[in-house]
Design an enzyme around this catalytic site. Sequence first.
Site, PDB file in Angstrom:
ATOM      1  N   GLY A   9     -10.482  -0.974   1.008  1.00 15.09           N
ATOM      2  CA  GLY A   9      -9.324  -0.160   2.019  1.00 15.09           C
ATOM      3  C   GLY A   9     -10.175   1.825   1.438  1.00 15.09           C
ATOM      4  O   GLY A   9     -10.721   1.908   0.981  1.00 15.09           O
ATOM      5  N   ASP A  32     -12.348  -7.910  -2.649  1.00 14.00           N
ATOM      6  CA  ASP A  32     -11.832  -7.342  -1.442  1.00 14.00           C
ATOM      7  C   ASP A  32     -11.152  -8.719  -1.019  1.00 14.00           C
ATOM      8  O   ASP A  32     -12.149  -9.544  -1.572  1.00 14.00           O
ATOM      9  CB  ASP A  32     -12.377  -6.857  -0.833  1.00 14.00           C
ATOM     10  CG  ASP A  32     -11.193  -6.080   0.239  1.00 14.00           C
ATOM     11  OD1 ASP A  32     -10.991  -5.148   0.103  1.00 14.00           O
ATOM     12  OD2 ASP A  32     -10.569  -7.291   0.775  1.00 14.00           O
ATOM     13  N   ARG A  34     -11.758  -9.517   1.820  1.00 11.92           N
ATOM     14  CA  ARG A  34     -13.105  -9.908   2.834  1.00 11.92           C
ATOM     15  C   ARG A  34     -14.460  -8.982   2.355  1.00 11.92           C
ATOM     16  O   ARG A  34     -14.208  -8.553   1.968  1.00 11.92           O
ATOM     17  CB  ARG A  34     -12.436  -9.112   4.658  1.00 11.92           C
ATOM     18  CG  ARG A  34     -11.272  -9.480   4.977  1.00 11.92           C
ATOM     19  CD  ARG A  34     -10.818  -9.033   5.799  1.00 11.92           C
ATOM     20  NE  ARG A  34      -9.313  -8.747   6.393  1.00 11.92           N
ATOM     21  CZ  ARG A  34      -8.520  -7.815   5.640  1.00 11.92           C
ATOM     22  NH1 ARG A  34      -9.092  -7.161   5.084  1.00 11.92           N
ATOM     23  NH2 ARG A  34      -7.413  -8.421   6.006  1.00 11.92           N
ATOM     24  N   TYR A 137       8.018  -0.795   0.786  1.00 13.89           N
ATOM     25  CA  TYR A 137       6.136  -0.765  -0.599  1.00 13.89           C
ATOM     26  C   TYR A 137       6.943   0.505  -1.328  1.00 13.89           C
ATOM     27  O   TYR A 137       6.381   0.620  -2.544  1.00 13.89           O
ATOM     28  CB  TYR A 137       5.981   0.206   0.582  1.00 13.89           C
ATOM     29  CG  TYR A 137       4.362   0.801   0.241  1.00 13.89           C
ATOM     30  CD1 TYR A 137       3.454   0.387  -0.347  1.00 13.89           C
ATOM     31  CD2 TYR A 137       4.817   2.795   0.582  1.00 13.89           C
ATOM     32  CE1 TYR A 137       2.006   0.999  -0.942  1.00 13.89           C
ATOM     33  CE2 TYR A 137       3.785   3.463  -0.280  1.00 13.89           C
ATOM     34  CZ  TYR A 137       2.380   2.128  -0.355  1.00 13.89           C
ATOM     35  OH  TYR A 137       1.606   3.566  -0.833  1.00 13.89           O
ATOM     36  N   LYS A 141       6.955   0.176  -4.984  1.00 12.52           N
ATOM     37  CA  LYS A 141       5.880   0.910  -5.773  1.00 12.52           C
ATOM     38  C   LYS A 141       6.873   0.938  -7.402  1.00 12.52           C
ATOM     39  O   LYS A 141       6.679   1.338  -8.014  1.00 12.52           O
ATOM     40  CB  LYS A 141       5.379   2.136  -5.327  1.00 12.52           C
ATOM     41  CG  LYS A 141       4.411   1.863  -4.105  1.00 12.52           C
ATOM     42  CD  LYS A 141       3.300   1.649  -5.459  1.00 12.52           C
ATOM     43  CE  LYS A 141       1.983   1.459  -4.658  1.00 12.52           C
ATOM     44  NZ  LYS A 141       0.719   0.798  -4.824  1.00 12.52           N
ATOM     45  N   ILE A 167      -3.140  10.809   1.129  1.00  9.01           N
ATOM     46  CA  ILE A 167      -4.614  11.233   1.178  1.00  9.01           C
ATOM     47  C   ILE A 167      -4.902  11.130   1.989  1.00  9.01           C
ATOM     48  O   ILE A 167      -5.262  10.109   3.133  1.00  9.01           O
ATOM     49  CB  ILE A 167      -5.497   9.915   0.248  1.00  9.01           C
ATOM     50  CG1 ILE A 167      -4.359   9.960  -0.795  1.00  9.01           C
ATOM     51  CG2 ILE A 167      -6.859  10.714  -0.333  1.00  9.01           C
ATOM     52  CD1 ILE A 167      -4.982   8.910  -2.467  1.00  9.01           C
TER      53      ILE A 167
END
Length: 306
Positions: A9, A32, A34, A137, A141, A167
């Site tokens: 990610g 991960d 994938r 989300y 959190k 970020i």
Amino acid sequence: MILITGAGGQIGAVLTKALQKRYGLDKVLPTDIRKVAFDGDLFELLDITDKTRLVELVNQYQITEIYHLAAVLSATGESRPVFTWDINMSGLLNVLEVARHTSVKKVFYPSSIAVFGEETSLELAPQFGALIPTTVYGISKVAGESWCNYYSLKYNVDVRSLRFPGIIGHETLPGGGTTDYAVEIYHAAVQGKTFHCYISENEKMPMIYMKDAIRSVMELMEAPKDAIKVRTSYNLAAMSFSPKEIAASIQRVLPDFKIVYEPDFRDDIARSWPDQLDDAHAVRDWGWKPEFELEGMTGDMIRCLG
Ligand code: SER
């Protein structure tokens, strides 16, 4: 030995490299859902909802630290609320349960500015105050932070967490977040394209440059255990700007850059988030200090992407 979830990610790919550099290629296990290519031979596929597989990997590699980055972000989460809750919560609870029962001694968990909502003071969000988020989300959190605090209090699991601003880095693209525009804008600018911005021009959000974000994780995780007083999640601050301000900073380097505003549902999410966070506790407890401001970041991003 360190295990990272979500290593492919936006944060994971950069943090994996930084941890490999610091501790050695043979001390870091990127995972991960994938396959992702990293330096060195170590990598394992891991679906974070599969606790049995996580336990196997922890035992096989004698893992002592987990950096749990796998999650569904704010914008994507809104189209699949129950799925997002399942991934974000079962992933974290698997990690915390494994930490409680195995060789794992320390856990890193990223929280977010998304924990806040309009009931908090959005000009400068306090460390402790109302947390009434409007996204799935954000709800995950807030709950996640509380679980971290609970496992720390009840089971003495050394979980450490940061409420990250958006970020921004040149190394990776984010996926499915509300703050993603602030990365995408640099890609458009260096490619000479007009940027279509889904956030309205004066909507400020807290942001941090990737280099500072990675350093914040390292410093938090290396701080002495008794210095870590906040066991939910630390507010982390670096910079704060609106689309208009980041566009102006790009135009000082690339004067022909153009932006048009086409706000969508992500603008409503941004409005429910703070402009900036009060990070006095992070500063006091483990000495947090950001290095990058908007202009320095713009110069670095354009140099690296150009
Ligand atoms: N950057 C994330 C997002 O926009 C917030 O943590 O979803």
